[in-house]
Design a protein around this motif. Sequence first.
Motif, mmCIF file in Angstrom:
data_model
loop_
_atom_site.group_PDB
_atom_site.id
_atom_site.type_symbol
_atom_site.label_atom_id
_atom_site.label_comp_id
_atom_site.label_asym_id
_atom_site.label_seq_id
_atom_site.Cartn_x
_atom_site.Cartn_y
_atom_site.Cartn_z
ATOM 1 N N GLY A 3 0.812 -1.213 0.000
ATOM 2 C CA GLY A 3 0.000 0.000 0.000
ATOM 3 C C GLY A 3 0.843 1.260 0.000
ATOM 4 N N LEU A 4 0.280 2.320 -0.531
ATOM 5 C CA LEU A 4 0.915 3.631 -0.452
ATOM 6 C C LEU A 4 0.578 4.214 0.914
ATOM 7 N N THR A 5 1.581 4.782 1.589
ATOM 8 C CA THR A 5 1.337 5.305 2.918
ATOM 9 C C THR A 5 1.623 6.800 3.028
ATOM 10 N N GLN A 6 2.465 7.338 2.161
ATOM 11 C CA GLN A 6 2.888 8.729 2.322
ATOM 12 C C GLN A 6 2.224 9.637 1.295
ATOM 13 N N ARG A 7 1.937 10.843 1.729
ATOM 14 C CA ARG A 7 1.266 11.819 0.879
ATOM 15 C C ARG A 7 2.065 12.105 -0.391
ATOM 16 N N LYS A 8 3.389 12.134 -0.275
ATOM 17 C CA LYS A 8 4.222 12.446 -1.447
ATOM 18 C C LYS A 8 4.046 11.401 -2.550
ATOM 19 N N ALA A 12 2.840 12.245 -6.255
ATOM 20 C CA ALA A 12 3.648 11.826 -7.407
ATOM 21 C C ALA A 12 2.783 11.059 -8.403
ATOM 22 N N ALA A 13 1.882 10.207 -7.900
ATOM 23 C CA ALA A 13 1.002 9.444 -8.791
ATOM 24 C C ALA A 13 0.078 10.372 -9.566
ATOM 25 N N ASN A 14 -0.241 11.518 -8.979
ATOM 26 C CA ASN A 14 -1.115 12.483 -9.638
ATOM 27 C C ASN A 14 -0.482 13.048 -10.906
ATOM 28 N N SER A 15 0.854 13.005 -10.989
ATOM 29 C CA SER A 15 1.526 13.510 -12.182
ATOM 30 C C SER A 15 1.622 12.445 -13.276
ATOM 31 N N GLY A 16 1.187 11.220 -12.985
ATOM 32 C CA GLY A 16 1.260 10.140 -13.980
ATOM 33 C C GLY A 16 0.049 10.121 -14.895
ATOM 34 N N LYS A 17 -0.223 8.940 -15.442
ATOM 35 C CA LYS A 17 -1.351 8.789 -16.360
ATOM 36 C C LYS A 17 -2.641 8.625 -15.574
ATOM 37 N N ARG A 18 -3.745 9.114 -16.155
ATOM 38 C CA ARG A 18 -5.032 8.985 -15.483
ATOM 39 C C ARG A 18 -6.075 8.415 -16.429
ATOM 40 N N ALA A 19 -6.985 7.624 -15.854
ATOM 41 C CA ALA A 19 -8.071 7.036 -16.629
ATOM 42 C C ALA A 19 -9.367 7.235 -15.850
ATOM 43 N N LEU A 27 -5.209 6.496 -11.264
ATOM 44 C CA LEU A 27 -3.942 7.177 -11.536
ATOM 45 C C LEU A 27 -2.846 6.120 -11.520
ATOM 46 N N MET A 28 -1.929 6.189 -12.488
ATOM 47 C CA MET A 28 -0.852 5.212 -12.530
ATOM 48 C C MET A 28 0.444 5.917 -12.902
ATOM 49 N N GLY A 41 -2.901 2.564 -3.846
ATOM 50 C CA GLY A 41 -3.422 3.556 -2.925
ATOM 51 C C GLY A 41 -4.895 3.760 -3.225
ATOM 52 N N ILE A 42 -5.686 3.907 -2.178
ATOM 53 C CA ILE A 42 -7.125 4.097 -2.352
ATOM 54 C C ILE A 42 -7.534 5.324 -1.559
ATOM 55 N N THR A 43 -8.296 6.208 -2.202
ATOM 56 C CA THR A 43 -8.768 7.390 -1.516
ATOM 57 C C THR A 43 -10.204 7.692 -1.927
#
Length: 108
Positions: A3-8, A12-19, A27-28, A41-43
């Motif tokens: 799992g993703l645990t840190q905000r960074k 960072a994933a937000n700057s990748g590809k999105r569907a 986001l990937m 990561g799940i939000t």
Amino acid sequence: MTGLTQRKDYLAANSGKRAPMPGFVLLMRAREDSDPTMRIGITVSKKVGNAVVRNRMKRRFRMLAREVLPTEGLAGADHVLIGRNGGIERDYAALRAELVKALAKVKR
């Protein structure tokens, strides 16, 4: 799969590809750090509903990720699922099909 645990990592994933899909946004981002493990990561924001609804949605997303990511996901990448308003009413099979479609879209 961890799992993703840190905000960074989420940022960072937000700057990748999105569907964007009707039930969620995927986001990937490939990490390029020679580590082959997939991270998920799940939000789900408070706009979606109360705590009961958000937690049920997160449980469904975790189950989907366990089922679909080992075969369809990209090794060495961060995958983030962001819940959308219509996601909790959607059928599980429809969500699963959307996740497979979204993963194929971001792998291109």
